[in-house]
Structure formats: C-alpha cells, structure tokens
Design a protein around this motif. Structure first.
Motif, PDB file in Angstrom:
ATOM      1  N   LEU A   1       0.823  -1.210   0.000  1.00 41.99           N
ATOM      2  CA  LEU A   1       0.000   0.000   0.000  1.00 41.99           C
ATOM      3  C   LEU A   1       0.862   1.267   0.000  1.00 41.99           C
ATOM      4  CD1 LEU A   1      -2.828  -0.996   2.519  1.00 41.99           C
ATOM      5  CD2 LEU A   1      -3.037  -0.756   0.038  1.00 41.99           C
ATOM      6  N   ALA A   2       2.033   1.160   0.603  1.00 48.20           N
ATOM      7  CA  ALA A   2       2.935   2.318   0.661  1.00 48.20           C
ATOM      8  C   ALA A   2       3.868   2.399  -0.545  1.00 48.20           C
ATOM      9  CB  ALA A   2       3.769   2.251   1.939  1.00 48.20           C
ATOM     10  N   GLU A   3       3.878   1.346  -1.353  1.00 49.06           N
ATOM     11  CA  GLU A   3       4.797   1.284  -2.493  1.00 49.06           C
ATOM     12  C   GLU A   3       4.226   2.062  -3.682  1.00 49.06           C
ATOM     13  OE1 GLU A   3       7.422   1.001  -5.138  1.00 49.06           O
ATOM     14  OE2 GLU A   3       7.901   0.116  -3.171  1.00 49.06           O
ATOM     15  N   PRO A   4       4.914   3.113  -4.148  1.00 49.81           N
ATOM     16  CA  PRO A   4       4.362   3.967  -5.212  1.00 49.81           C
ATOM     17  C   PRO A   4       4.228   3.304  -6.581  1.00 49.81           C
ATOM     18  CG  PRO A   4       6.604   4.617  -4.648  1.00 49.81           C
ATOM     19  CD  PRO A   4       6.183   3.627  -3.616  1.00 49.81           C
ATOM     20  N   THR A   5       4.888   2.181  -6.803  1.00 50.59           N
ATOM     21  CA  THR A   5       4.783   1.532  -8.114  1.00 50.59           C
ATOM     22  C   THR A   5       3.447   0.818  -8.305  1.00 50.59           C
ATOM     23  OG1 THR A   5       5.890  -0.462  -7.284  1.00 50.59           O
ATOM     24  CG2 THR A   5       7.264   1.207  -8.347  1.00 50.59           C
ATOM     25  N   TYR A   6       2.656   0.690  -7.220  1.00 50.58           N
ATOM     26  CA  TYR A   6       1.354   0.030  -7.323  1.00 50.58           C
ATOM     27  C   TYR A   6       0.227   1.052  -7.214  1.00 50.58           C
ATOM     28  CZ  TYR A   6       3.779  -4.403  -6.846  1.00 50.58           C
ATOM     29  OH  TYR A   6       4.615  -5.472  -7.053  1.00 50.58           O
ATOM     30  N   LYS A   7      -0.703   0.985  -8.155  1.00 49.45           N
ATOM     31  CA  LYS A   7      -1.867   1.859  -8.111  1.00 49.45           C
ATOM     32  C   LYS A   7      -3.055   1.178  -7.436  1.00 49.45           C
ATOM     33  CE  LYS A   7      -3.639   0.480 -12.670  1.00 49.45           C
ATOM     34  NZ  LYS A   7      -4.027   0.943 -14.015  1.00 49.45           N
ATOM     35  N   LYS A   8      -3.039  -0.174  -7.425  1.00 47.45           N
ATOM     36  CA  LYS A   8      -4.153  -0.901  -6.812  1.00 47.45           C
ATOM     37  C   LYS A   8      -3.642  -2.201  -6.199  1.00 47.45           C
ATOM     38  CE  LYS A   8      -8.211  -1.023  -8.710  1.00 47.45           C
ATOM     39  NZ  LYS A   8      -9.376  -1.326  -9.591  1.00 47.45           N
ATOM     40  N   ILE A   9      -4.139  -2.502  -4.990  1.00 42.26           N
ATOM     41  CA  ILE A   9      -3.837  -3.755  -4.315  1.00 42.26           C
ATOM     42  C   ILE A   9      -5.163  -4.474  -4.077  1.00 42.26           C
ATOM     43  CG2 ILE A   9      -2.701  -4.874  -2.371  1.00 42.26           C
ATOM     44  CD1 ILE A   9      -0.857  -3.026  -4.027  1.00 42.26           C
ATOM     45  N   ILE A  10      -5.357  -5.591  -4.753  1.00 39.84           N
ATOM     46  CA  ILE A  10      -6.560  -6.403  -4.587  1.00 39.84           C
ATOM     47  C   ILE A  10      -6.262  -7.498  -3.565  1.00 39.84           C
ATOM     48  CG2 ILE A  10      -8.216  -7.927  -5.730  1.00 39.84           C
ATOM     49  CD1 ILE A  10      -7.514  -6.482  -8.364  1.00 39.84           C
ATOM     50  N   VAL A  11      -7.141  -7.655  -2.607  1.00 41.54           N
ATOM     51  CA  VAL A  11      -6.949  -8.669  -1.570  1.00 41.54           C
ATOM     52  C   VAL A  11      -8.141  -9.616  -1.567  1.00 41.54           C
ATOM     53  CG1 VAL A  11      -6.817  -9.063   0.922  1.00 41.54           C
ATOM     54  CG2 VAL A  11      -5.518  -7.203  -0.114  1.00 41.54           C
ATOM     55  N   PHE A  12      -7.853 -10.918  -1.640  1.00 48.29           N
ATOM     56  CA  PHE A  12      -8.869 -11.948  -1.449  1.00 48.29           C
ATOM     57  C   PHE A  12      -8.714 -12.457  -0.024  1.00 48.29           C
ATOM     58  CE2 PHE A  12      -9.366 -13.617  -6.097  1.00 48.29           C
ATOM     59  CZ  PHE A  12      -9.917 -12.400  -6.454  1.00 48.29           C
ATOM     60  N   THR A  13      -9.786 -12.440   0.749  1.00 49.32           N
ATOM     61  CA  THR A  13      -9.702 -12.843   2.148  1.00 49.32           C
ATOM     62  C   THR A  13     -11.012 -13.471   2.611  1.00 49.32           C
ATOM     63  OG1 THR A  13      -9.251 -12.022   4.389  1.00 49.32           O
ATOM     64  CG2 THR A  13     -10.376 -10.509   2.884  1.00 49.32           C
ATOM     65  N   ARG A  14     -10.915 -14.352   3.590  1.00 48.38           N
ATOM     66  CA  ARG A  14     -12.113 -14.980   4.166  1.00 48.38           C
ATOM     67  C   ARG A  14     -12.850 -14.027   5.103  1.00 48.38           C
ATOM     68  NH1 ARG A  14     -13.002 -20.407   3.973  1.00 48.38           N
ATOM     69  NH2 ARG A  14     -11.388 -21.758   3.098  1.00 48.38           N
ATOM     70  N   LYS A  15     -12.092 -13.164   5.749  1.00 42.51           N
ATOM     71  CA  LYS A  15     -12.703 -12.198   6.665  1.00 42.51           C
ATOM     72  C   LYS A  15     -12.062 -10.843   6.438  1.00 42.51           C
ATOM     73  CE  LYS A  15      -9.546 -13.512  10.414  1.00 42.51           C
ATOM     74  NZ  LYS A  15      -9.445 -13.995  11.797  1.00 42.51           N
TER      75      LYS A  15
END
Length: 222
Positions: free
Chosen positions: A23-37
């Motif tokens: 989330l703090a890394e500027p090279t990423y514009k989006k972080i998708i997370v798959f999670t059970r909760k």
C-alpha cells in the motif's frame, strides 16, 4: 509504473506486513486482496474481496482487470486445518487456482511463500504439499516465478505456535550456530520476508527463482 497486485493470505504473519508495504509502495496503483474475513483496513489503493475460497471460480467471473504481480502468502497448520485434506486445499488448491486464473488475466510475476524444506517427494506431509505447489505453479507459464523459502518465522501471530516460540528462543540464545551451511536455518522476521517480496517484484528477472531464507534477508536489505 502503475501496477496492480493481487494478494492472498493478507491476514497471516507475512501477508499482513506485505499488505502495508504494498500500500505504501508507489509503483502500485491498486492492491486487490482476497480474504475470508475483512482485514479492517481502508486505503485508496485497497480493493478488498471477502469471499468463500471454496467458490473461487464463481468470484473469478466477477473480476476482469489486468493483474501484474500475484503475491501468495496463504497457508495453514494441521492444528488449524484439522485434516490433511483441508490443509492441502488451503496450501495447494487455492493458490493454484488463483495462479491459473491470474495468468489468464495477464499476470507476469507470481511470488510464492513456500517452506524451507519444500519437496514434492518428501515423506513429511507439510514439506511434500509445499513442494507440490511449487512444481505446479512453475508449469503454468508465468514470465517470472519467485519462490521464497523462509526458515523459522519471527513475529507476532494471532495464534500461539509452540514450535516457533521454542525455535525463536533457541535462536536468540545461540545465534552463533547459524553460520556457513546452517545459514538457511537462521530464523527470519515475517516483515523481512514481506519486504524482500516487494523488492523482488519491483526488480524482476525472467525465469524461476528459489530463494532460501538467508538470501531472502539479503534481498530485504538491498
């Protein structure tokens, strides 16, 4: 670069650190997370999907966006899973399904947290299934597969693990033992593994790379 990453295993020791790093890394514009909760985190770059991993294919049909890097930190213990069948499903089947699907979406780099002694021919169940996953992922066709094999993990977990606590105590008392050929057995912090994964994703080379624990620490320090 404006990359999109997918992370599975964001509630675990390594995954929770990795999420904050990504989330703090500027090279990423989006972080998708798959999670059970729900991970109970809000961020402009974060896209959380709370889902039933037994119905991954149904969820795949709802997402059709390019994904660049895939981070797999998913795993469990036989104590939590209770059966070998359930453990295999979590440690092998789910990550493999995600790998195949993201490859179809154009992902180039799959970064996998495995285990120190992963070996598909091992008689030890945990080592065997980790080795099986490694072999299957490398056959999918990603430009780059980075396999991280950490030793004993240090850090705060939500559940108590006696083996890790005992190992951490031994390492703190006898650190001089882990030199030379024993380097790969040296304990490593979950946060260090996470940092190495992010740095590896941002400096990729084509091919399949297996990174033992002491090399993970070196990458994190670069």
């Amino acid at each position: 670069m404006d990359k999109t990453a997918l992370l599975i295993g964001a509630t675990g020791l390594i995954g929770s650190h990795l999420l904050q790093i990504l989330l703090a890394e500027p090279t990423y514009k989006k972080i998708i997370v798959f999670t059970r909760k729900s991970i109970q985190t809000t961020h402009p770059k974060l896209e959380e999907h709370v889902l039933d991993f037994d119905r991954l294919e149904d969820h795949f049909r709802t997402i059709n966006i390019p994904i660049d890097d895939v981070f797999s930190c998913l795993g469990t213990t036989i104590k939590k899973a209770r059966t070998k069948e359930t453990m295999r499903k979590i440690d092998v089947d789910y990550p493999l399904k995600v790998a195949k699907w993201t490859k179809q979406l154009g992902a180039n780099h799959f970064l996998l947290v495995s285990a120190l002694n992963a070996n598909a021919q091992s008689k030890i169940f945990y080592s065997k299934i980790k080795g099986e996953l490694e072999e299957k992922v490398t056959r999918i066709g990603f430009q780059t597969v980075s396999i991280f094999r950490p030793s004993l993990l240090l850090g705060s977990r939500t559940e108590f693990r006696l083996g890790e606590k005992a190992g951490a105590m031994m390492y703190s008392l006898l650190p001089f033992l882990f030199i030379g050929s024993l380097k790969k057995y040296k304990a490593i912090a979950g946060e260090t593994v996470a940092l190495a994964m992010c740095k590896t994703a941002n400096n990729p080379q084509k091919g399949i790379f297996v990174i033992p624990s002491h090399k993970i620490e070196e990458r994190a320090k670069r």
